[in-house]
Motif scaffolding. Structure first.
Motif, PDB file in Angstrom:
ATOM      1  N   PHE A   3      50.782 -33.204   0.671  1.00  0.00           N
ATOM      2  CA  PHE A   3      50.625 -33.170  -0.783  1.00  0.00           C
ATOM      3  C   PHE A   3      51.825 -33.804  -1.478  1.00  0.00           C
ATOM      4  O   PHE A   3      51.657 -34.624  -2.398  1.00  0.00           O
ATOM      5  N   TRP A   4      53.035 -33.462  -1.038  1.00  0.00           N
ATOM      6  CA  TRP A   4      54.212 -33.883  -1.792  1.00  0.00           C
ATOM      7  C   TRP A   4      54.489 -35.375  -1.627  1.00  0.00           C
ATOM      8  O   TRP A   4      54.839 -36.058  -2.597  1.00  0.00           O
ATOM      9  N   ILE A   5      54.334 -35.919  -0.423  1.00  0.00           N
ATOM     10  CA  ILE A   5      54.552 -37.357  -0.235  1.00  0.00           C
ATOM     11  C   ILE A   5      53.482 -38.147  -0.985  1.00  0.00           C
ATOM     12  O   ILE A   5      53.762 -39.193  -1.579  1.00  0.00           O
ATOM     13  N   THR A   6      52.249 -37.647  -0.985  1.00  0.00           N
ATOM     14  CA  THR A   6      51.191 -38.295  -1.771  1.00  0.00           C
ATOM     15  C   THR A   6      51.554 -38.298  -3.250  1.00  0.00           C
ATOM     16  O   THR A   6      51.410 -39.319  -3.945  1.00  0.00           O
ATOM     17  N   ARG A   7      52.031 -37.165  -3.766  1.00  0.00           N
ATOM     18  CA  ARG A   7      52.426 -37.063  -5.177  1.00  0.00           C
ATOM     19  C   ARG A   7      53.530 -38.048  -5.501  1.00  0.00           C
ATOM     20  O   ARG A   7      53.485 -38.758  -6.522  1.00  0.00           O
ATOM     21  N   ILE A   8      54.529 -38.135  -4.641  1.00  0.00           N
ATOM     22  CA  ILE A   8      55.640 -39.066  -4.864  1.00  0.00           C
ATOM     23  C   ILE A   8      55.123 -40.497  -4.949  1.00  0.00           C
ATOM     24  O   ILE A   8      55.480 -41.258  -5.855  1.00  0.00           O
ATOM     25  N   MET A   9      54.251 -40.879  -4.023  1.00  0.00           N
ATOM     26  CA  MET A   9      53.790 -42.264  -3.975  1.00  0.00           C
ATOM     27  C   MET A   9      52.928 -42.620  -5.183  1.00  0.00           C
ATOM     28  O   MET A   9      53.032 -43.735  -5.717  1.00  0.00           O
ATOM     29  N   VAL A  10      52.074 -41.713  -5.627  1.00  0.00           N
ATOM     30  CA  VAL A  10      51.235 -41.992  -6.797  1.00  0.00           C
ATOM     31  C   VAL A  10      52.103 -42.190  -8.038  1.00  0.00           C
ATOM     32  O   VAL A  10      51.937 -43.168  -8.784  1.00  0.00           O
ATOM     33  N   THR A  11      53.039 -41.281  -8.271  1.00  0.00           N
ATOM     34  CA  THR A  11      53.850 -41.379  -9.496  1.00  0.00           C
ATOM     35  C   THR A  11      54.791 -42.573  -9.456  1.00  0.00           C
ATOM     36  O   THR A  11      54.945 -43.271 -10.459  1.00  0.00           O
ATOM     37  N   TRP A  12      55.421 -42.826  -8.296  1.00  0.00           N
ATOM     38  CA  TRP A  12      56.319 -43.984  -8.264  1.00  0.00           C
ATOM     39  C   TRP A  12      55.532 -45.287  -8.383  1.00  0.00           C
ATOM     40  O   TRP A  12      55.982 -46.228  -9.041  1.00  0.00           O
ATOM     41  N   GLY A  13      54.347 -45.357  -7.777  1.00  0.00           N
ATOM     42  CA  GLY A  13      53.555 -46.582  -7.868  1.00  0.00           C
ATOM     43  C   GLY A  13      53.113 -46.879  -9.290  1.00  0.00           C
ATOM     44  O   GLY A  13      53.216 -48.014  -9.769  1.00  0.00           O
ATOM     45  N   LEU A  14      52.631 -45.846 -10.001  1.00  0.00           N
ATOM     46  CA  LEU A  14      52.185 -46.037 -11.390  1.00  0.00           C
ATOM     47  C   LEU A  14      53.350 -46.414 -12.296  1.00  0.00           C
ATOM     48  O   LEU A  14      53.226 -47.294 -13.166  1.00  0.00           O
TER      49      LEU A  14
END
Length: 432
Positions: A74-85
């Motif tokens: 969950f946390w690595i997915t969250r990091i990647m979505v927010t940094w990508g956007l």
């Protein structure tokens, strides 16, 4: 089992880190374009670049503690979505204020990815295997440096397409892959061995029992059982100090190597780029070949001290030698970058456990990021004061030499523990 775990996890994690590093460093190629199109001054650009690292460093420890609580998937997915956007959103900055805000938000969003992966690898690899695993993951950094600049340069050539500037296309096209890959991470990345469909229940249980025994033995021997205790653990503090010196060298070369190469004589940008890539090729080779031999405390100390000494020698050669020999010095230094780094990041897991381990790894990277600010800043001051692009290398070499001397104090004996599955890492080929 080790080969199976590496094959299932490492390609996904490495691709994510390549994207992360490109998104973190592509701002340098946009500098002149932002100045021309948005009126962002050089001073404002420098401040914005620094704000990323400030926000990043302040959020490292909280991010890793949250990953420990909510799980890696969950946390690595969250990091990647927010940094990508947010990285893609850099395409829409309108001036200095929005530039500052976006850089701060990007630093907050991306904070925790690297120390999070370092923590995640401790869920899968035993002490004997950990340095090799971390070295393999860190090979993503030179890969990003080798492909990032040519890729960004090509995208900048889209200037005017669909009414967007080239730098806007660069942020958009290099930011969105993180969001796409986040979907893959959510689907494929297990939180731990028990959640991996490609491990049997017996394999997962055996691995987790071994890792838990290792951590308990290390924490018992060090006596560090809380995050506050990290600040009283002299060995951990010494490791963090060595890492600070190491990161000064890494970021100094990352930001100043092209300038040093340009000072050697007239050459076009493509030639400068090709020469700049050579040390990063050497660093990839070092990361993949040498950390695998750091299988116990004695070997780890030998490789750590030897690597830091070789980095020092390479920097001194580069500071005094003519161009052809100097680039060999830079290659020697870079070849050891990601040989010694995984050894240092393996240390917290030999002395800490649980949430304390999560916080300790993040603290180590926080201090290292500060080295990423100090190194380039001092390099710039010394170049301005002396007029020589290589004058700052003496400062960097001195600090790396201090790191090598500190490394001599590393222990040569592993913490002892008694566990019925102590040889869990031995049958590496049984499932691989």
């Amino acid at each position: 089992m080790t080969r199976l775990i590496t094959r299932k996890l490492m390609p996904l994690l490495m691709v994510a880190y390549v994207i992360s590093f490109i998104d973190r460093t592509n701002i340098g190629l946009a500098k002149t374009h932002l100045e021309a199109d948005m009126g962002i001054s050089a001073a404002a650009f420098g401040l914005g670049a620094g704000l990323f690292f400030l926000a990043y460093s302040l959020c490292e420890v909280p991010s890793n503690l949250l990953m420990h609580r909510f799980g890696a998937r969950f946390w690595i997915t969250r990091i990647m979505v927010t940094w990508g956007l947010l990285s893609a959103g850099m395409a829409f900055v309108q001036g200095e204020t929005s530039f500052y805000v976006m850089r701060v938000l990007l630093g907050i969003a991306e904070a925790g990815f690297f120390p999070g992966v370092m923590l995640y690898l401790t869920y899968w690899f035993t002490r004997r295997q950990r340095a090799a695993a971390m070295g393999t993951f860190l090979a993503a950094v030179p890969i990003a440096n080798i492909i990032g600049a040519p890729l960004s340069g090509a995208i900048l050539g889209l200037d005017g397409v669909a009414g967007l500037q080239g730098w806007q296309w660069m942020f958009l096209l290099e930011g969105m892959p993180a969001v796409v890959l986040a979907v893959v991470v959510w689907k494929l990345l297990p939180d731990g061995p028990r959640d991996a469909p490609w491990l049997s229940e017996e394999q997962a249980g055996r691995l987790e029992a071994h890792l838990e025994a290792e951590q308990e033995a290390g924490a018992a021997e060090s006596g560090t059982h809380s995050f506050a205790g990290v600040f009283r653990d002299k060995f951990l503090l010494m490791t963090i100090a060595i890492y600070f010196c190491h990161q000064i060298a890494v970021y100094s070369l990352t930001y100043f190597l092209p300038t040093i190469i340009e000072s050697w004589g007239e050459m076009d940008s493509f030639t400068v780029g090709l020469i700049t890539a050579l040390p990063w090729v050497a660093s990839a080779a070092g990361a993949l070949l040498l950390p695998r031999h750091a299988t116990n405390a004695a070997r780890s100390r030998t490789i750590l001290v030897g690597g830091l000494a070789a980095m020092t020698a390479g920097l001194l050669i580069a500071a005094v030698a003519p161009a052809v020999v100097a680039i060999l010095g830079f290659c020697l230094t870079a070849a050891c970058f990601f040989v010694v780094q995984p050894i240092m990041f393996a240390v917290p897991s030999t002395r800490l456990s649980g949430a304390t381990l999560a916080g300790g790894i993040a603290l180590m990277n926080t201090i290292g990021i500060l080295g990423g600010f100090v190194g380039p800043y001092v390099m710039g001051l010394l170049e301005e004061a002396t007029g020589s692009a290589v004058s700052g290398l003496w400062f960097v070499a001195a600090l790396v030499a201090v790191g090598a001397l500190l490394g001599l104090r590393f222990p040569t004996r592993d913490p002892e523990f008694h566990d019925s599955v102590a040889e869990v890492g031995r049958p590496a080929a049984e499932a691989g």
